[in-house]
Enzyme design. Structure first.
Site, PDB file in Angstrom:
ATOM      1  CG  ASP A 347      -2.141   0.906   1.061  1.00  0.00           C
ATOM      2  OD1 ASP A 347      -3.242   0.171   0.543  1.00  0.00           O
ATOM      3  OD2 ASP A 347      -2.221   2.036   1.104  1.00  0.00           O
ATOM      4  CB  ALA A 378       0.289  -0.953  -6.551  1.00  0.00           C
ATOM      5  CG  ASP A 398      -9.591  -3.613  -3.052  1.00  0.00           C
ATOM      6  OD1 ASP A 398     -10.582  -3.383  -3.755  1.00  0.00           O
ATOM      7  OD2 ASP A 398      -9.761  -3.833  -1.796  1.00  0.00           O
ATOM      8  CB  CYS A 438     -14.523   0.374  -6.026  1.00  0.00           C
ATOM      9  SG  CYS A 438     -12.923   1.314  -5.870  1.00  0.00           S
TER      10      CYS A 438
END
Length: 494
Positions: A347, A378, A398, A438
């Protein structure tokens, strides 16, 4: 948490940046709002448009109610007095079950004399012929100017009664989802619970509210919400957590940082522990993304753990090594650490990784694996590791919402493809890929096409095991496509 005791190492740069720019762990279905260029014009009626924002296309078919009226009723009479008249596109959209009117779809609007300085919370809404469509929350500075709360004309007293009834119904609906193993959930999901702009999340004995629309920014609304929640679930404390971006876009008042309610004898009104799938997580109302945690992934956490264990037990892969990309506070990583031999979480946020490490230590007795937390970019890390030949048995992707507007979809798909391409190159044959989006504006077909294209470039064949969405406390309403924002593909990679 003292950094000297935190198992976090830095690799790459501090922000997750790549094809999509700076990448922070962030998600949610809150209304995608853009600043309005100017105010809706006052009467006399005048057309207006926003060249930078296109509202969703309305159906070409007219609503049956409208056709019946045209055949059997005399010519409609205008709705007199204060209110907004909207164009055909917006009227059709509302009649089809949606709740939003974009500022560019308002043909005319009439406010009280002091309406510019003190805009009303509620406005009647009519179509261009004057037929009443309902009553809406009014947001003069938002691109979403009107959010329908009733199909009838109602005043403030009726609205507050409706608010209490709908919030109570939403909370009662979630009670069956709560248990000792899962004492956190979304109690109210904005438009999906017919309460546009209102978010309420439960973390253990704390309840967090977000009021994300101008029409909700009142003492009466807050008092009503607090009363209903206290009556239904008896929390230790109720807090309001403002969203800085929404505060700016909606023109909300300066938030009161004091709790909305604290029960007698409550030691701390801002921190607690909560449980997801039996694991204990630390919660701090003054830190983290959105209201503090990503409750929408609860069922997907468990599914990733179960699939990793199932494939490993079937001999398709050694369930030993797992990677959680954009791990935030460790949701996927901690679930995988119960069945895998080694887990790594990546992260951009050191603060999030410190909470993740704290969560790991809290649940150490249930962990089969140690977790190595890596702070960094990332895209850069996955590029370097895939080029170096690193291998994993399970990888979870994610990332945050890459496409917050339709204009961002093309770039978002490039970002999703890049992440999936790198993951596919690192997975052993028979490995598990759990890949999420998302971004509401990225549909299922687009996400799947992006992953399929990455598979071609990686020379891998992927088998779809499951399509998954948000947990049941984040319901999807078919008339409101924005409520289906979280998409999760569970794939076996050959």
């Amino acid at each position: 948490m003292n950094q000297t005791n935190t198992n976090v190492r830095s690799l790459g740069i501090g922000n997750l940046s790549g094809p999509m720019g700076t990448m922070q762990s962030n998600r949610g279905p809150a209304a995608r709002l853009l600043p309005v260029r100017g105010e809706p014009k006052m009467k006399p009626r005048a057309s207006r448009s926003d060249p930078n924002q296109k509202a969703p296309k309305a159906s070409m078919a007219r609503a049956p109610l409208e056709r019946t009226h045209e055949r059997n009723a005399p010519a409609p009479q205008p709705v007199h007095g204060l209110g907004a008249q909207v164009n055909r596109r917006a009227a059709d959209r509302l009649r089809s079950g949606h709740l939003w009117v974009y500022a560019s779809d308002i043909e005319s609007i009439e406010l009280p004399e002091n309406g510019a300085d003190n805009p009303p919370a509620l406005l009647p809404v009519a179509d261009s012929r004057g037929l009443l469509l309902g009553t809406a929350l009014y947001s003069p500075s938002s691109q979403i100017a009107l959010r329908l709360v009733s199909r009838e004309a109602i005043d403030e007293a009726a609205w507050l009664a409706l608010l209490a009834e709908r919030l109570r119904r939403a909370v009662v609906r979630r009670k069956s989802m709560l248990s000792d193993a899962n004492d956190a959930c979304r109690l109210c999901f904005s438009e999906a619970d017919e309460l546009p702009g209102l978010i309420a999340d439960k973390y253990g004995k704390l309840v967090i509210f977000q009021f994300l629309a101008k029409g909700l920014d009142s003492a009466a609304v807050r008092e009503t919400c607090v009363r209903v929640v206290r009556e239904e679930i008896e929390p230790d404390a109720i807090l309001e957590r403002p969203d800085p971006r929404m505060r700016e876009l909606e023109g909300l008042s300066v938030p009161n940082l004091e709790p909305l309610f604290v029960a007698d004898g409550t030691a701390s009104a801002s921190t607690t522990d909560f449980h997801l799938n039996g694991l204990k997580f630390h919660y701090d109302a003054n830190a983290g993304q959105k209201t503090g945690a990503f409750l929408d992934q609860r069922d997907n956490y468990a599914a990733a753990q179960q699939w990793a264990q199932r494939l490993g037990a079937a001999g398709h892969a050694n369930a030993g090594r797992a990677l959680d990309v954009c791990c935030y506070q460790g949701g996927f990583a901690l679930h995988l650490a119960q069945v895998c031999g080694k887990v790594t979480g990546i992260d951009a946020s050191r603060a999030s990784l410190e909470v993740a490490e704290r969560n790991f230590e809290t649940n150490r007795d249930r962990m089969k694996a140690e977790v190595d937390w890596v702070e960094g970019d990332a895209f850069q890390i996955l590029r370097e590791w895939s080029d170096a030949g690193e291998k994993f048995d399970t990888i979870v992707l994610d990332p945050p919402a890459f496409a917050k507007t339709k204009r961002a979809v093309e770039g978002a798909l490039r970002g999703y493809k890049e992440l999936n391409l790198r993951a596919l190159k690192m997975l052993r044959p028979g490995g598990l890929l759990v890949t999420c989006s998302c971004s509401h504006h990225v549909g299922w077909a687009e996400l799947e096409a992006s992953v399929a294209s990455a598979a071609v470039d990686a020379g891998r064949r992927v088998r779809l095991l499951e399509r998954r969405g948000a947990a049941l406390d984040h319901p999807v309403v078919l008339n409101l496509p924005e409520t289906e924002y979280l998409k999760c593909l569970v794939l076996e990679v050959e």
